[in-house]
Each structure stands twice: as C-alpha cells, then as structure tokens.
Design an enzyme around this catalytic site. Structure first.
Site, PDB file in Angstrom:
ATOM      1  N   HIS A   1      -6.067   0.456   2.748  1.00  0.00           N
ATOM      2  CA  HIS A   1      -4.945   0.878   3.602  1.00  0.00           C
ATOM      3  C   HIS A   1      -4.740   2.400   3.584  1.00  0.00           C
ATOM      4  CE1 HIS A   1      -3.066  -2.635   5.342  1.00  0.00           C
ATOM      5  NE2 HIS A   1      -2.910  -3.251   4.179  1.00  0.00           N
TER       6      HIS A   1
ATOM      7  N   ASP B   1       8.626  -9.798  10.200  1.00  0.00           N
ATOM      8  CA  ASP B   1       8.134 -10.472   9.005  1.00  0.00           C
ATOM      9  C   ASP B   1       7.419 -11.782   9.361  1.00  0.00           C
ATOM     10  OD1 ASP B   1       8.016 -10.351   6.178  1.00  0.00           O
ATOM     11  OD2 ASP B   1       9.427 -12.033   6.098  1.00  0.00           O
TER      12      ASP B   1
ATOM     13  N   GLU C   1       0.800  -1.229   0.000  1.00  0.00           N
ATOM     14  CA  GLU C   1       0.000   0.000   0.000  1.00  0.00           C
ATOM     15  C   GLU C   1       0.831   1.277   0.000  1.00  0.00           C
ATOM     16  OE1 GLU C   1       0.398  -2.295   2.395  1.00  0.00           O
ATOM     17  OE2 GLU C   1       0.231  -1.462   4.410  1.00  0.00           O
TER      18      GLU C   1
ATOM     19  N   HIS D   1      -8.170  -4.014  -1.158  1.00  0.00           N
ATOM     20  CA  HIS D   1      -7.400  -4.133   0.087  1.00  0.00           C
ATOM     21  C   HIS D   1      -6.336  -3.031   0.194  1.00  0.00           C
ATOM     22  CE1 HIS D   1      -5.396  -6.424   3.401  1.00  0.00           C
ATOM     23  NE2 HIS D   1      -4.325  -5.814   2.903  1.00  0.00           N
ATOM     24  N   GLU D   2      -5.531  -2.897  -0.838  1.00  0.00           N
ATOM     25  CA  GLU D   2      -4.445  -1.902  -0.772  1.00  0.00           C
ATOM     26  C   GLU D   2      -5.009  -0.482  -0.714  1.00  0.00           C
ATOM     27  OE1 GLU D   2      -1.919  -3.309   0.073  1.00  0.00           O
ATOM     28  OE2 GLU D   2      -2.259  -5.306  -0.741  1.00  0.00           O
TER      29      GLU D   2
ATOM     30  N   TYR E   1      -4.807 -10.691   9.794  1.00  0.00           N
ATOM     31  CA  TYR E   1      -5.793 -10.384   8.759  1.00  0.00           C
ATOM     32  C   TYR E   1      -7.180 -10.916   9.127  1.00  0.00           C
ATOM     33  CZ  TYR E   1      -1.894  -9.235   5.596  1.00  0.00           C
ATOM     34  OH  TYR E   1      -0.783  -8.677   5.020  1.00  0.00           O
TER      35      TYR E   1
ATOM     36  N   GLU F   1      -3.830  -4.626   9.368  1.00  0.00           N
ATOM     37  CA  GLU F   1      -4.335  -5.628   8.422  1.00  0.00           C
ATOM     38  C   GLU F   1      -5.754  -6.117   8.722  1.00  0.00           C
ATOM     39  OE1 GLU F   1      -2.984  -5.940   5.667  1.00  0.00           O
ATOM     40  OE2 GLU F   1      -0.973  -5.157   6.030  1.00  0.00           O
TER      41      GLU F   1
HETATM   42  N1  BES Z   1       0.981  -4.471   3.745  1.00  0.00           N
HETATM   43  C1  BES Z   1       0.708  -5.761   3.239  1.00  0.00           C
HETATM   44  C2  BES Z   1       1.948  -6.483   2.771  1.00  0.00           C
HETATM   45  C3  BES Z   1       3.005  -6.672   3.836  1.00  0.00           C
HETATM   46  C4  BES Z   1       2.687  -6.974   5.145  1.00  0.00           C
HETATM   47  C5  BES Z   1       4.344  -6.548   3.506  1.00  0.00           C
HETATM   48  C6  BES Z   1       3.692  -7.116   6.100  1.00  0.00           C
HETATM   49  C7  BES Z   1       5.330  -6.703   4.454  1.00  0.00           C
HETATM   50  C8  BES Z   1       5.012  -6.988   5.762  1.00  0.00           C
HETATM   51  C9  BES Z   1      -0.312  -5.708   2.102  1.00  0.00           C
HETATM   52  O1  BES Z   1      -1.312  -4.766   2.294  1.00  0.00           O
HETATM   53  C10 BES Z   1      -1.019  -7.031   2.060  1.00  0.00           C
HETATM   54  O2  BES Z   1      -1.676  -7.354   3.012  1.00  0.00           O
HETATM   55  N2  BES Z   1      -0.878  -7.771   0.960  1.00  0.00           N
HETATM   56  C11 BES Z   1      -1.529  -9.039   0.765  1.00  0.00           C
HETATM   57  C12 BES Z   1      -2.757  -8.899  -0.070  1.00  0.00           C
HETATM   58  C13 BES Z   1      -4.045  -8.883   0.648  1.00  0.00           C
HETATM   59  C14 BES Z   1      -5.212  -8.917  -0.333  1.00  0.00           C
HETATM   60  C15 BES Z   1      -4.230  -9.924   1.711  1.00  0.00           C
HETATM   61  C16 BES Z   1      -0.576  -9.933  -0.008  1.00  0.00           C
HETATM   62  O3  BES Z   1       0.472  -9.463  -0.417  1.00  0.00           O
HETATM   63  O4  BES Z   1      -0.908 -11.079  -0.229  1.00  0.00           O
HETATM   64 ZN    ZN Z   2      -2.620  -5.335   3.844  1.00  0.00          ZN
END
Ligand code: BES
Ligand code: ZN
Length: 618
Positions: A317, A393, A289, A313-314, A401, A336
């Site tokens: 954010h 991470d 995002e 989703h993005e 989520y 999330e």
């Molecule tokens: N911000 C996250 C990606 C992220 C989280 C990167 C933690 C590094 C550390 C992003 O918004 C996200 O949640 N992406 C998901 C997609 C979503 C539809 C569940 C993904 O990448 O799968």
């Molecule tokens: Zn996210």
C-alpha cells in the site's frame, strides 16, 4: 443596485470556474466525493498542525486542529467533516481571531458539515475541539484488555470515513495534506502516529510528529500504550507491548527483505522508515497501511512466519494506496486490487512461486464463493462501486481485493510481465501523491498499454471487468501443484477411511485448503480424526482456528466449542468474527449461544467490528 447585487453570485461562480484548475489539483476535478461534505473546489486544506491531549480517564481527545488552507475561489467559507465532535471555538490566523461556524444536520455515518466563515486572505483556520467518549475511530482499552495487563491502551482506525470522529478534517481520499502533531499522553506511555516516530518514551509524555508527505485523512492514525521498539534492520522495525515484542520481531524478521523486493518491482520506497505496530487483539482489521507505521493484528503471529504476507500487503500500500490513492470510496478496488497483486509479487520474490500460487488459488476460490453468495448479477460485484448513501465500510469485500487482482493478472497475462511492470511503474510515477478515479486509470491503461490495439482490448475486455457484475471468464487459470496433490489425498481418505494417508505435516495454506475442501457431509468421526492428527482445535494459527471453528459450528463438532468461545472473546478481527457469528445464527440454539458469548465479547471489540456484528445478531 439590486441588479448589481444579483450579478455578484454570477461573477463569483465565474471566478470559481476559472480558478479551480491548478490550485486544487490534488483534489479530483469534477468528481464529488459522496462521502464527504467538503467542497475542495471552494477552499481546501494543505497542512495540519495538530495539538492534542489524550486523556484515558475521560476517554477523550481534546485540543486544536490548525489547518493551513488555500482559498482559490476567494470565497468566504470552508467546509470540513465532523462527526460526534464538540467544537468549542474556531479562530483564524496566528493571532486567533474568533470567527463564526455552523454545524449542519447530523447524518448517519456521515456526521456533520462544519462550515467556517473565512475571508479571501485567510490561510489558517484553528478548530478547538474535543472528541466524544464513543468516537467511532477510537478504541480505549483498559489494562485487562492488553497483553501486559498493567497499562491502558488506545488506538485509532480512520479508514474509511472515521477520521472525522477524532479530527475535524476534509475527510475525502481526494484531498491530501502534510502534518505536524504534538500529542500529550500519560507519562509512562509511548505515542505513535502515521509519521516519523519516536523509538523511546519521553520523560514528560509529550511527543512531536512530522509527516512531510501529503496524505489523505484516512491515513491519520494514533496509538498510545506501553509500547517498545525493536529494530529489524536500518530502516524497518517492530513496535509492540513489551511482552509481545520478542515474538513479534521474530515473526516479522523478513520486513527488510520485503521492502527491498517491493522496490525492485515498482521503484524506491518514498516514505523513509517502514515500521509495524503490533496492536492488542481487538484491532478490527488484519492490517492498516498507516504511512511509515502499519498497524497490525497480533493474530498474524503464528510462530512460524506463515501469515506474514499480510505485512507484504500493507507494505505494498506504500505504493498502491498511499502514493496513488483512490479518489473516493467507489474506486476502492484501485487501492485493494492493486495491493493484492503487488502483495503476491512480493510474496513470490521472498517466499517463492509455490507460496504465491497457493495464496492466489485460496483467494480465487474465496472470490468465486462470494460471487455465488451475492449473485452474479448483483451490482455490488462490479469493480467500480456505488456506495453513495451507504457506509463505504460495506464495500470491504473480496470484490475489490480478489476481482481487482484477477483483472490485473488478466492484463499481466495478456501483455507479459515485463511490459506490465514497466506500465505499472510508470503509473505509480505519474500519479505519485495524487488521487485517481477508475476512469483516470482506464485512460492511462488505454494510452500507455492498449494503445488502440483492438485484439488486445478484446482479450482483456477491461470494461466488462470494471462495469459489469459477476466474474469474467477470461482470467488466467489458477492452479497449485501442492493443492492438486492434497486433492488426491482427500479423495483417497474418502475412499479408504484411512486418515493415515495424510502422512505429512501440512503447511498453513494446505491446512486452509483442506478445511475448505472437505466433503459437505463430513462426519463427526472424520472431524475427530483430522483433529487428532492435525490438532486444528488447539491450533495457535488464527487463520486455521477461524476456518476450523466455523466448520465446527456448522457440523456441531462440540469438542471445538470451548476454544471457539475463547477465540470469539479474545480476538476482535472482523474478518474472523463475521463468518463465525453468521454460521452460529443459522440455528436457533446457535443464535442463543452467539448472543451469550457476544454479551461478554462485545466490550472487547472496536466499533468497526461490533457495528457489523450487531447487524448479524439483530
Ligand atoms: N486498508 C485495508 C483495511 C481497510 C479497508 C480498513 C477498508 C477500512 C476500510 C488493509 O490494507 C487491508 O486490506 N487489510 C486486510 C489484510 C489483507 C492481507 C487482505 C485485513 O485487514 O484483513
Ligand atoms: Zn489493503
């Protein structure tokens, strides 16, 4: 005299205490971020002027990060985070007076504390630096690894604590700053950032950027490549490599509608433009995002717009995360969980209730499976996490989520949607451009929604959701009429053996539901039957491919092996790769196969992906 000297630190500490209130209000008072060396109560950044050069030959970013700071404690030190950076010189003020600095011990995933000597009057700190070739945030792609095959490409991924590998910064989500940047790149490439962006290449390869809203460091982002722009409407559009642009723009045609739907629910979009950059397939996430410019994987381009809830989703954010931000990575569910809730509200508005219900049910079942796998007493299943001493991470899981989502649904159900919307809108307004802890949210919930109502309190039972492991049973039941009819077709097929009971084409959600609800002892003949009528092995839909190939590995369904290999080498999205590799290593011949593919595939992955997979294949 000696006594007087001894008094100084005490006076100093006193000054810190009395001054630490207002001036540092953007950082979260009294809460130390365990994943940053920064000490914002002493001196804190407010604005960044970044001036860098991106060199594809050496795979190095070099230049100067000039930080405008506040030093309310009037101390003589400011602390930054740095990892794998070479710092050549640090200076103070516009006239660049050289000062001393010290880089602390290098700690795993945290990097080093960069301590810079300042004086009471310092307002500008200039850090001259270069990145190293293996900066963890950055991926450098050679032309062969792009869609167009002609030009190199690079992009960054800063969340959670990788910004410090390409910019020396106070790398904590509790600290916000505005930024301007000047970026020099090869002449034939376009540069984009999480800021106001160009829509065309410049003739000299110099680009300037401006992010007028204060953002945390994990939202710093840069991409450089042969990229073009196509508008969707007046304020939304798509960037991609020329050969991908048309398909990408078709797929994302509903971006404008989504933004309008989001505003209807939680108030005006505060960031100006909303654009999406579709990256090469090695992007390790589905989406990121980055403010004003979401970074997205090309694996959402299915041709039928069936995977675009990821954009919802993005986009969501832009409120939950970018406007109101988790104070540190132990509060990650605030980002999330809220975003997953908001995502489904947008999906419901744009694509209807059935679609939202199906996604909710798939999400809930994923959560149940995850909790079973982790164990219902596992502390990592609490919403309020504790990742101190570990790489944050590791916290990226369905707990933040989907358990976060389930809690918000529980509150919505208890008070009614109308009241809940007013409450959430008030929350976004109250904490706009601030960072909040779980505890701040809980206090706001009590003060503005629960208001001492004991009955309501016990219906929601928010403390058990947040501080206890496992999955409370008071969330509203989830069901989808579409999936219920699919259930009956599956059991009819199991009874009669007649594959033709499935006489209709399946939607993406239905296909995913079917693949995850097949009997554990499904035969190879049954898999071949499914493949014949639904064409799963040759699917162009990445979600279906990932689910089907994982099943194929488990059941040793060899007709899908060759496509599985291609998928593993071409796609770098960790969410797809991990389950596949994990399934492969369950048998010894599978592990050998996985290692063989990995040797070829690893150079195509971003560090976020290969660091996780290295662990699986160890
Ligand atoms: N911000 C996250 C990606 C992220 C989280 C990167 C933690 C590094 C550390 C992003 O918004 C996200 O949640 N992406 C998901 C997609 C979503 C539809 C569940 C993904 O990448 O799968
Ligand atoms: Zn996210």
């Amino acid at each position: 005299m000696k006594k007087l000297l001894m008094l100084i630190p005490i006076l100093f500490a006193f000054a810190c205490q009395t001054k630490s209130g207002d001036e540092t209000k953007d950082s979260v008072k009294g809460v130390k971020d365990p994943h940053s060396f920064a000490e914002p109560m002493k001196a804190v950044v407010k604005h960044l002027d970044l001036n860098i050069k991106v060199d594809f030959d050496t795979k190095i970013i070099s230049g100067k990060a000039s930080w405008t700071i506040e030093n309310p404690a009037q101390g003589n030190e400011i602390v930054f985070d740095a990892r794998n950076l070479k710092i050549s010189k640090v200076t103070l003020g516009d006239d660049e007076k050289v000062t001393t600095f010290n880089l602390g011990d290098d700690t795993k995933f945290m990097g080093q504390a960069l301590k810079v000597k300042i004086d009471e009057a310092t307002t500008l700190v200039n850090i001259h630096y270069t990145t190293s070739v293996d900066a963890a945030a950055v991926q450098w792609l050679n032309p062969q690894q792009t869609a167009g095959k002609k030009y190199p490409f690079m992009f960054t991924q800063s969340q959670a604590i990788l910004a410090r590998t390409w910019i020396p910064c106070q790398d904590s989500p509790g600290i916000r700053f505005t930024y301007n940047a000047t970026v020099a790149v090869p002449k034939d490439l376009l540069a984009l950032m999480s800021a106001e962006n160009p829509q065309q290449k410049s003739s000299e390869g110099i680009y300037t950027f401006k992010q007028p809203n204060a953002i945390p460091s994990y939202l710093m982002a840069l991409a450089v490549g042969d990229i073009e722009f196509k508008a969707v409407d007046e304020r939304t559009g798509v960037y991609a490599e020329p050969v991908t642009l048309k398909k990408a723009a078709y797929e994302l045609a509903d971006m404008g509608k989504m933004t309008t739907a989001a505003e209807k629910i939680y108030g005006p979009y505060k960031w100006g433009r909303y654009d999406v950059l579709v990256l090469p397939p090695s992007f390790p996430f589905g989406g990121m995002e980055n403010p004003m410019l979401t970074f997205a994987t090309p694996t959402i381009i299915a041709g039928d717009r069936s995977l675009v809830s990821l954009i919802a989703h993005e986009l969501a954010h832009s409120w939950s995360g970018n406007l109101v931000t988790n104070a540190n990575w132990n509060d990650f569910w605030l980002n999330e969980g809220f975003t997953t809730y908001f995502e489904r509200r947008i999906v419901e508005d744009v694509y209807g209730k059935d679609e939202a219900k199906m996604q909710e049910l798939l999400g809930y079942q994923g959560l149940q499976n995850l909790i079973t796998e982790m164990g219902a007493t596992n502390a990592d299943t609490k919403l309020k996490a504790n990742f101190e001493g570990r790489d944050p991470d590791e916290g990226v899981s369905d707990i933040a989520y989907e358990k976060g989502y389930a809690l918000l649904r529980t509150i919505e159900e208890a008070v009614g949607r109308e009241k809940f919307d007013i409450f959430l809108r008030g929350y976004f307004d109250s904490y706009a451009f601030k960072s909040v802890t779980t505890e701040v949210f809980l206090a706001y919930l009590e003060a503005n929604l629960i208001k001492g109502d004991k009955a309501l309190q016990s219906v929601i039972n928010v403390d058990s959701w947040v501080y206890q492991p496992g999955l409370p049973t008071n969330s509203p039941p989830v069901s989808s009429a579409k999936f219920t009819s699919l259930d009956s077709l599956i059991s009819q097929w199991q009874k009669t053996g007649d594959i033709l009971v499935f006489d209709t084409k399946l939607s993406t959600n239905e296909a995913l539901y079917l693949i995850s609800h097949l009997p554990a002892n499904i035969t190879l003949k049954q898999m071949a039957d499914l493949d014949r009528i639904f064409n799963f092995t040759a699917s162009g839909n990445s979600e279906i491919q990932a689910a089907w190939y994982t099943l194929a590995v488990r059941m040793k369904y060899t007709p899908a092996y060759s496509n599985t290999e291609t998928f593993l080498t071409e796609v770098g999205r960790r969410k797809f790769l991990m389950p596949l590799y994990k399934e492969m290593v369950k048998t010894s011949e599978g592990k050998e196969w996985a290692k063989k593919i990995y040797t070829r595939a690893r150079p195509n992955y971003h560090s976020v992906a290969y660091n996780s997979i290295d662990e699986v294949l160890k």
